[in-house]
Motif scaffolding. Structure first.
Motif, PDB file in Angstrom:
ATOM      1  N   LEU A 284       0.824  -1.198   0.000  1.00 37.69           N
ATOM      2  CA  LEU A 284       0.000   0.000   0.000  1.00 37.69           C
ATOM      3  C   LEU A 284       0.866   1.259   0.000  1.00 37.69           C
ATOM      4  O   LEU A 284       0.547   2.241  -0.677  1.00 37.69           O
ATOM      5  N   ALA A 285       1.981   1.227   0.739  1.00 37.83           N
ATOM      6  CA  ALA A 285       2.883   2.382   0.774  1.00 37.83           C
ATOM      7  C   ALA A 285       3.462   2.661  -0.610  1.00 37.83           C
ATOM      8  O   ALA A 285       3.552   3.817  -1.048  1.00 37.83           O
ATOM      9  N   LYS A 286       3.859   1.620  -1.318  1.00 32.99           N
ATOM     10  CA  LYS A 286       4.396   1.797  -2.670  1.00 32.99           C
ATOM     11  C   LYS A 286       3.321   2.351  -3.607  1.00 32.99           C
ATOM     12  O   LYS A 286       3.620   3.198  -4.459  1.00 32.99           O
ATOM     13  N   TYR A 298       5.172   8.111   4.585  1.00 33.71           N
ATOM     14  CA  TYR A 298       6.084   7.773   5.677  1.00 33.71           C
ATOM     15  C   TYR A 298       5.913   6.291   6.020  1.00 33.71           C
ATOM     16  O   TYR A 298       4.901   5.875   6.582  1.00 33.71           O
ATOM     17  N   TYR A 299       6.911   5.508   5.663  1.00 31.68           N
ATOM     18  CA  TYR A 299       6.911   4.080   5.975  1.00 31.68           C
ATOM     19  C   TYR A 299       8.341   3.573   5.825  1.00 31.68           C
ATOM     20  O   TYR A 299       8.959   3.733   4.763  1.00 31.68           O
ATOM     21  N   ALA A 300       8.871   2.962   6.876  1.00 32.58           N
ATOM     22  CA  ALA A 300      10.287   2.579   6.885  1.00 32.58           C
ATOM     23  C   ALA A 300      10.617   1.488   5.878  1.00 32.58           C
ATOM     24  O   ALA A 300      11.794   1.279   5.559  1.00 32.58           O
ATOM     25  N   GLU A 303      12.341   2.448   0.308  1.00 32.56           N
ATOM     26  CA  GLU A 303      13.747   2.825   0.169  1.00 32.56           C
ATOM     27  C   GLU A 303      13.942   4.327   0.279  1.00 32.56           C
ATOM     28  O   GLU A 303      15.037   4.803   0.577  1.00 32.56           O
ATOM     29  N   SER A 304      12.866   5.092   0.068  1.00 35.55           N
ATOM     30  CA  SER A 304      12.938   6.549   0.189  1.00 35.55           C
ATOM     31  C   SER A 304      12.964   7.012   1.643  1.00 35.55           C
ATOM     32  O   SER A 304      13.263   8.176   1.922  1.00 35.55           O
ATOM     33  N   HIS A 305      12.667   6.118   2.581  1.00 33.13           N
ATOM     34  CA  HIS A 305      12.647   6.473   4.000  1.00 33.13           C
ATOM     35  C   HIS A 305      14.080   6.707   4.492  1.00 33.13           C
ATOM     36  O   HIS A 305      14.966   5.889   4.234  1.00 33.13           O
ATOM     37  N   PRO A 306      14.334   7.799   5.211  1.00 33.78           N
ATOM     38  CA  PRO A 306      15.707   8.123   5.620  1.00 33.78           C
ATOM     39  C   PRO A 306      16.346   7.101   6.555  1.00 33.78           C
ATOM     40  O   PRO A 306      17.579   7.004   6.621  1.00 33.78           O
ATOM     41  N   GLN A 307      15.531   6.338   7.296  1.00 32.15           N
ATOM     42  CA  GLN A 307      16.118   5.313   8.184  1.00 32.15           C
ATOM     43  C   GLN A 307      15.828   3.888   7.683  1.00 32.15           C
ATOM     44  O   GLN A 307      15.799   2.941   8.463  1.00 32.15           O
ATOM     45  N   HIS A 308      15.672   3.755   6.379  1.00 30.03           N
ATOM     46  CA  HIS A 308      15.353   2.439   5.813  1.00 30.03           C
ATOM     47  C   HIS A 308      16.435   1.411   6.149  1.00 30.03           C
ATOM     48  O   HIS A 308      16.130   0.287   6.580  1.00 30.03           O
ATOM     49  N   ALA A 309      17.692   1.779   5.987  1.00 32.98           N
ATOM     50  CA  ALA A 309      18.790   0.841   6.255  1.00 32.98           C
ATOM     51  C   ALA A 309      18.853   0.461   7.725  1.00 32.98           C
ATOM     52  O   ALA A 309      19.078  -0.706   8.071  1.00 32.98           O
ATOM     53  N   GLY A 320       2.769  -2.447  10.356  1.00 37.79           N
ATOM     54  CA  GLY A 320       1.531  -2.249   9.624  1.00 37.79           C
ATOM     55  C   GLY A 320       0.997  -0.836   9.624  1.00 37.79           C
ATOM     56  O   GLY A 320      -0.115  -0.600   9.160  1.00 37.79           O
ATOM     57  N   VAL A 321       1.775   0.118  10.154  1.00 37.89           N
ATOM     58  CA  VAL A 321       1.317   1.508  10.217  1.00 37.89           C
ATOM     59  C   VAL A 321       2.100   2.360   9.228  1.00 37.89           C
ATOM     60  O   VAL A 321       3.330   2.287   9.168  1.00 37.89           O
ATOM     61  N   LEU A 322       1.395   3.172   8.473  1.00 48.39           N
ATOM     62  CA  LEU A 322       2.022   4.136   7.579  1.00 48.39           C
ATOM     63  C   LEU A 322       1.246   5.439   7.671  1.00 48.39           C
ATOM     64  O   LEU A 322       0.114   5.484   8.169  1.00 48.39           O
ATOM     65  N   SER A 323       1.851   6.502   7.221  1.00 49.27           N
ATOM     66  CA  SER A 323       1.145   7.780   7.147  1.00 49.27           C
ATOM     67  C   SER A 323       1.542   8.475   5.852  1.00 49.27           C
ATOM     68  O   SER A 323       2.569   8.143   5.238  1.00 49.27           O
ATOM     69  N   PHE A 324       0.702   9.411   5.426  1.00 49.80           N
ATOM     70  CA  PHE A 324       1.012  10.132   4.198  1.00 49.80           C
ATOM     71  C   PHE A 324       0.391  11.519   4.246  1.00 49.80           C
ATOM     72  O   PHE A 324      -0.609  11.757   4.934  1.00 49.80           O
ATOM     73  N   CYS A 325       1.021  12.434   3.523  1.00 47.65           N
ATOM     74  CA  CYS A 325       0.534  13.807   3.428  1.00 47.65           C
ATOM     75  C   CYS A 325      -0.122  14.026   2.074  1.00 47.65           C
ATOM     76  O   CYS A 325       0.475  13.728   1.027  1.00 47.65           O
TER      77      CYS A 325
END
Length: 411
Positions: A284-286, A298-300, A303-309, A320-325
């Motif tokens: 869903l995030a993709k 915003y979802y870890a 790959e675009s998430h700053p703390q993905h690694a 299972g939680v994401l957010s978006f603007c």
């Protein structure tokens, strides 16, 4: 008339040494009675009886182990505590009446007037209020810092700092803390490192393995998984948990036997549920990233998430939680929410049913405009707790929101 069993059957004790978390979720913490039930018994009783006055005195005096009063000793609650402790890898767990009661009990048991707490800004809004308003009344001061900026944490340390508190991933922006770095900072300064593990559960993250001293859950969320009961739990070393238990025994914010039974049964399916939540949330995030009306997701797991690694390093999944603007403000956010026809409009999360909420006016509504701004809680931010429905159906329902926004812009 006297009732008794017709036969005596000896069941060997379970040996769970070295078993996987999936097995512990099903088998750990079972207290089988003389009735030899295969499922878990529930003990909805306020008190317990004794064979003699001497035995009662021994129980109350601590000379003999056993149940006394369900405010602080109940077999069903103890079964749940034993299972979640095994899953988190802690010595002991203490169950509470809610997730907020778990945080409050930890603070009341382990902090005193004059102590200082460092807390990440990206915490549940009521956690912020608890520290900023109520703990302050007891002389405990709190400094709020960026979850991801370790220099910010280091600069906030004082000689009287006694606790570092984080949610990771954060609510609702899904920021990820470097737990090993914060644990070292806490221990170098004689402070406790406390992690709210509500978003990921021990299935996806075990903070004690990364240096945390205490793990806290709102059992209301994923541990139950079906939005049935309210509860919380604290997990950690026996010495610290004895103090938390002592506070509960005296103050009383304890878990009911019925709720403990529900949570205990909920843990049995936690591993398979969390994997389903993760799979749906990532897809869903993709998909949301591709929508023209979305400014940011915003979802870890992205790959675009700053703390993905970092998330990949210390987590076994992204939750299972994401957010978006959305592009726009509160009006567009509310219009989007109101256009959905299947997803539940509620602030709860961790349910098998997908939920959607507007954090600025619900979960974080009590924060001041300044605190909201510092925490990144904007008027166009939406949070989705992704359930285990068919992901294509979730896309269909969310697309109703996008269509409504598109129609509004064309008129």
């Amino acid at each position: 008339m006297t009732f008794h069993r017709e036969e005596t059957v000896q069941i060997p004790e379970s040996d769970l040494e070295g078993m996987s978390l999936d097995t512990l979720a099903v088998r750990a913490g079972q207290l089988r009675t003389a009735q030899l039930e295969h499922s878990d018994a529930i003990f909805p009783t306020s008190s317990f009886v004794y064979g003699s006055a001497a035995q009662a005195a021994a129980r109350f005096g601590g000379d003999e182990p056993g149940n006394i009063y369900s405010r602080f000793t109940n077999p069903t609650v103890q079964a749940f505590e034993g299972r979640i402790a095994a899953m988190e890898g802690g010595d002991r767990a203490v169950a509470t009446s809610s997730g907020m009661a778990a945080i409050l009990s930890t603070c009341m048991a382990l902090l005193k007037s004059g102590d200082h707490v460092i807390c990440s800004r990206g915490v549940f809004g009521t956690t912020n209020v608890l520290f900023q308003k109520y703990m302050a009344k007891f002389g405990v001061e709190t400094t709020f810092v960026s979850l991801t900026d370790t220099q910010d944490w280091d600069s906030a340390v004082r000689s009287n700092t006694r606790m570092l508190f984080v949610e990771t991933p954060s609510n609702p922006l899904c920021e990820v803390a470097d737990m090993a770095a914060l644990a070292k900072l806490a221990h170098d300064n004689n402070a406790l490192f406390v992690v709210d593990n509500c978003f990921l559960t021990p299935v996806l993250q075990r903070p004690l393995e990364h240096g945390a001293d205490i793990v806290i859950h709102s059992a209301t969320k994923y541990l139950d998984g079906q939005g049935r009961c309210v509860g919380g739990v604290v997990v950690g070393p026996a010495k610290l948990m004895d103090e938390v238990y002592g506070f509960l025994r005296s103050a009383g914010p304890t878990m009911s036997p019925f709720n403990a039974w529900v949570f205990h049964k909920g843990l049995e399916t936690l591993p398979i549920r969390m994997r389903a939540h993760c799979d749906n949330a990532l897809e869903l995030a993709k998909w949301l990233e591709q929508q023209p009306e979305v400014e940011h997701v915003y979802y870890a797991g992205l790959e675009s998430h700053p703390q993905h690694a970092l998330a990949k390093k210390q987590q076994k999944g992204f939750g299972g939680v994401l957010s978006f603007c959305l592009k726009g403000g509160r009006e567009e956010a509310w219009t989007f929410i109101d256009a959905t026809r299947m997803i539940s409009i509620t602030a709860n999360l961790g349910d098998v049913k997908t939920t959607i909420t507007h954090p600025a006016t619900t979960t974080h509504g009590r924060l001041s405009p300044e605190d909201k701004a510092r925490a990144g809680i904007t008027e166009n931010l939406l949070r989705v707790s992704v359930g285990i429905e068919a992901v294509e159906d979730l896309k269909t329902d969310l697309y109703r929101g996008f269509q409504t926004l598109q129609n509004a812009s064309n008129t």
